[in-house]
Motif scaffolding. Sequence first.
Motif, PDB file in Angstrom:
ATOM      1  N   ALA A  48      14.494  -9.039 -11.041  1.00 18.41           N
ATOM      2  CA  ALA A  48      14.972  -7.810 -10.410  1.00 18.41           C
ATOM      3  C   ALA A  48      15.430  -8.066  -8.971  1.00 18.41           C
ATOM      4  CB  ALA A  48      13.870  -6.746 -10.435  1.00 18.41           C
ATOM      5  N   ALA A  49      14.657  -8.886  -8.232  1.00 20.00           N
ATOM      6  CA  ALA A  49      15.065  -9.198  -6.852  1.00 20.00           C
ATOM      7  C   ALA A  49      16.375  -9.966  -6.822  1.00 20.00           C
ATOM      8  CB  ALA A  49      13.959 -10.014  -6.168  1.00 20.00           C
ATOM      9  N   HIS A  50      16.534 -10.912  -7.756  1.00 15.50           N
ATOM     10  CA  HIS A  50      17.808 -11.662  -7.795  1.00 15.50           C
ATOM     11  C   HIS A  50      18.966 -10.765  -8.186  1.00 15.50           C
ATOM     12  CE1 HIS A  50      20.882 -14.227  -9.707  1.00 15.50           C
ATOM     13  NE2 HIS A  50      20.564 -15.057  -8.732  1.00 15.50           N
ATOM     14  N   ARG A  51      18.736  -9.827  -9.132  1.00 17.45           N
ATOM     15  CA  ARG A  51      19.829  -8.995  -9.604  1.00 17.45           C
ATOM     16  C   ARG A  51      20.213  -7.921  -8.589  1.00 17.45           C
ATOM     17  NH1 ARG A  51      17.566  -7.305 -13.913  1.00 17.45           N
ATOM     18  NH2 ARG A  51      18.307  -9.016 -15.217  1.00 17.45           N
ATOM     19  N   HIS A  52      19.247  -7.331  -7.907  1.00 21.64           N
ATOM     20  CA  HIS A  52      19.549  -6.172  -7.067  1.00 21.64           C
ATOM     21  C   HIS A  52      19.518  -6.461  -5.571  1.00 21.64           C
ATOM     22  CE1 HIS A  52      19.392  -3.589 -10.606  1.00 21.64           C
ATOM     23  NE2 HIS A  52      18.229  -4.143 -10.940  1.00 21.64           N
ATOM     24  N   VAL A  53      18.977  -7.614  -5.156  1.00 21.64           N
ATOM     25  CA  VAL A  53      18.878  -7.889  -3.711  1.00 21.64           C
ATOM     26  C   VAL A  53      19.606  -9.175  -3.343  1.00 21.64           C
ATOM     27  CG1 VAL A  53      17.304  -8.305  -1.785  1.00 21.64           C
ATOM     28  CG2 VAL A  53      16.681  -6.653  -3.555  1.00 21.64           C
ATOM     29  N   LEU A  54      19.167 -10.307  -3.932  1.00 21.34           N
ATOM     30  CA  LEU A  54      19.709 -11.599  -3.499  1.00 21.34           C
ATOM     31  C   LEU A  54      21.164 -11.780  -3.916  1.00 21.34           C
ATOM     32  CD1 LEU A  54      16.640 -13.893  -4.265  1.00 21.34           C
ATOM     33  CD2 LEU A  54      17.315 -12.855  -2.095  1.00 21.34           C
ATOM     34  N   GLY A  55      21.483 -11.383  -5.168  1.00 23.12           N
ATOM     35  CA  GLY A  55      22.870 -11.537  -5.619  1.00 23.12           C
ATOM     36  C   GLY A  55      23.849 -10.711  -4.799  1.00 23.12           C
ATOM     37  N   PRO A  56      23.654  -9.394  -4.669  1.00 24.53           N
ATOM     38  CA  PRO A  56      24.581  -8.628  -3.812  1.00 24.53           C
ATOM     39  C   PRO A  56      24.582  -9.080  -2.360  1.00 24.53           C
ATOM     40  CG  PRO A  56      23.329  -7.176  -5.249  1.00 24.53           C
ATOM     41  CD  PRO A  56      22.738  -8.518  -5.401  1.00 24.53           C
ATOM     42  N   LEU A  57      23.409  -9.498  -1.833  1.00 23.00           N
ATOM     43  CA  LEU A  57      23.374  -9.979  -0.452  1.00 23.00           C
ATOM     44  C   LEU A  57      24.232 -11.227  -0.277  1.00 23.00           C
ATOM     45  CD1 LEU A  57      22.111  -9.813   2.379  1.00 23.00           C
ATOM     46  CD2 LEU A  57      20.237 -11.243   1.533  1.00 23.00           C
ATOM     47  N   VAL A  59      26.780 -12.167  -2.304  1.00 27.49           N
ATOM     48  CA  VAL A  59      28.192 -11.896  -2.595  1.00 27.49           C
ATOM     49  C   VAL A  59      28.842 -11.102  -1.481  1.00 27.49           C
ATOM     50  CG1 VAL A  59      29.731 -10.683  -4.179  1.00 27.49           C
ATOM     51  CG2 VAL A  59      27.871 -12.080  -5.084  1.00 27.49           C
ATOM     52  N   HIS A  60      28.154 -10.073  -0.962  1.00 29.62           N
ATOM     53  CA  HIS A  60      28.789  -9.156  -0.018  1.00 29.62           C
ATOM     54  C   HIS A  60      28.498  -9.467   1.453  1.00 29.62           C
ATOM     55  CE1 HIS A  60      30.000  -6.613  -3.359  1.00 29.62           C
ATOM     56  NE2 HIS A  60      28.754  -6.658  -3.826  1.00 29.62           N
ATOM     57  N   VAL A  61      27.519 -10.334   1.728  1.00 32.04           N
ATOM     58  CA  VAL A  61      27.179 -10.608   3.135  1.00 32.04           C
ATOM     59  C   VAL A  61      27.305 -12.097   3.457  1.00 32.04           C
ATOM     60  CG1 VAL A  61      25.377 -10.449   4.897  1.00 32.04           C
ATOM     61  CG2 VAL A  61      25.657  -8.602   3.243  1.00 32.04           C
ATOM     62  N   LEU A  62      26.528 -12.931   2.742  1.00 31.24           N
ATOM     63  CA  LEU A  62      26.454 -14.341   3.121  1.00 31.24           C
ATOM     64  C   LEU A  62      27.751 -15.085   2.830  1.00 31.24           C
ATOM     65  CD1 LEU A  62      22.833 -15.211   1.931  1.00 31.24           C
ATOM     66  CD2 LEU A  62      23.621 -14.636   4.226  1.00 31.24           C
ATOM     67  N   GLU A  63      28.342 -14.843   1.652  1.00 30.78           N
ATOM     68  CA  GLU A  63      29.573 -15.563   1.318  1.00 30.78           C
ATOM     69  C   GLU A  63      30.709 -15.227   2.272  1.00 30.78           C
ATOM     70  OE1 GLU A  63      32.345 -16.533  -2.615  1.00 30.78           O
ATOM     71  OE2 GLU A  63      30.751 -15.042  -2.689  1.00 30.78           O
ATOM     72  N   PRO A  64      31.008 -13.931   2.590  1.00 34.67           N
ATOM     73  CA  PRO A  64      32.039 -13.679   3.607  1.00 34.67           C
ATOM     74  C   PRO A  64      31.675 -14.247   4.974  1.00 34.67           C
ATOM     75  CG  PRO A  64      31.608 -11.715   2.309  1.00 34.67           C
ATOM     76  CD  PRO A  64      30.572 -12.696   1.938  1.00 34.67           C
ATOM     77  N   LEU A  65      30.377 -14.195   5.330  1.00 34.89           N
ATOM     78  CA  LEU A  65      29.969 -14.758   6.621  1.00 34.89           C
ATOM     79  C   LEU A  65      30.210 -16.259   6.671  1.00 34.89           C
ATOM     80  CD1 LEU A  65      28.618 -14.323   9.373  1.00 34.89           C
ATOM     81  CD2 LEU A  65      26.404 -14.630   8.262  1.00 34.89           C
ATOM     82  N   PHE A  66      29.854 -16.970   5.596  1.00 35.67           N
ATOM     83  CA  PHE A  66      30.083 -18.414   5.548  1.00 35.67           C
ATOM     84  C   PHE A  66      31.563 -18.738   5.572  1.00 35.67           C
ATOM     85  CE2 PHE A  66      25.788 -19.007   3.230  1.00 35.67           C
ATOM     86  CZ  PHE A  66      25.149 -18.962   4.463  1.00 35.67           C
ATOM     87  N   ARG A  67      32.368 -17.942   4.863  1.00 38.28           N
ATOM     88  CA  ARG A  67      33.812 -18.194   4.887  1.00 38.28           C
ATOM     89  C   ARG A  67      34.383 -17.978   6.284  1.00 38.28           C
ATOM     90  NH1 ARG A  67      36.023 -15.350  -0.713  1.00 38.28           N
ATOM     91  NH2 ARG A  67      35.016 -16.811  -2.157  1.00 38.28           N
TER      92      ARG A  67
END
Length: 361
Positions: A48-57, A59-67
């Motif tokens: 549940a944490a991976h599906r609702h917290v870590l995955g969206p975090l 995709v929507h925060v860390l990946e754009p920040l790293f890019r």
Amino acid sequence: METDKRPPAGGGDGCLVGVIRVPVKIVAVLVVLPVRVVWELLVAGCRAAHRHVLGPLYVHVLEPLFRGLGWLLTVLFKLVFVWPWVGLWRYVLTPVGQGLAWLCRGAYDHLLAPAGRFLGAYVLRPLGEALAWLGRGGMRYLLAPLAKGVGWIGWALGMALFVWPWVGLWRYVLAPVGRGIAWLAAVVHRYVLRPVGLGLVWLVVAVYRYVLRPVGQGFVWLVVAGYRYLLRPVGVGLGWLAVALYRYVLAPVGRVLVWAWHVAGLITAALWRGLKWVGRVLIGWPASWVYRHVLTPAGHAVREVWRTGRAAVREARASVRRALFGTPPVEPARSRERTLGSTTAADAAPADEISLPRRQG
């Protein structure tokens, strides 16, 4: 009624297995089942944490920040380490190098080459010819006889210092001494070394034949006897003991542990289904009932009140405009598009398709 004394179809396990199975079942229920329940809860929580917290975090925060950081670091690297050196090479070093090359070519073509040709033609060439003439004359009339004399003297000195002494030393000293040493070595070999070697060979053969061989045969017999009468019976006994231990202890215990693990899994699944059913009954169904029978009618009522109030405000505004200006109200273009060309409110029936062009015409 006679008691059936035949063994059961499964081939009974005996009282030892029954005594071991009961404590194993108790341990499985008291230890394995709680561990399995905790494990299932941890797995569900992590999913549940991976599906609702870590995955969206990610995709929507860390990946754009790293890019963004990667793009910024690339731009900074080019700005600090690439573009200054490219500009220095393109706009400073290349023009300076081309200017220096042009100056060097001009100096060579118009200064060094003419000076070299002049020196070669009028100074160096005559000087070289004169030196060559002098050298040929001196070599022919002075240096050649002197070189022959020096060569004869050097040959004589070399023979006297480096050849004749060593020839005499070899002929009159080393050769006689070597022949005497060879004769002495032959005598020692014939009368000392050969008898001693034959005696040592005979001694080795005798030791092997009368000592080592009997001892080796006795040791081999001892090893064979120890294997046949000691190691093999002990190994057979240990193998039988291991087979009996596996068949009557380890296998039943393993089956009991597997059964306990499966039972714990079934109990955990049942508990999880019960928890889901309790959550659905205590949370899902009341929330659904509240949404369906309370929030939806309330939303519909609010929407109707809003529409009615908006229509009343619109009518009041039209009446005021008509009373003040005496002109019919003009409905905004947005309202006309929303009501498909009708002149009434949004909840009224739409007009026919030719009414709007007719009024506009």
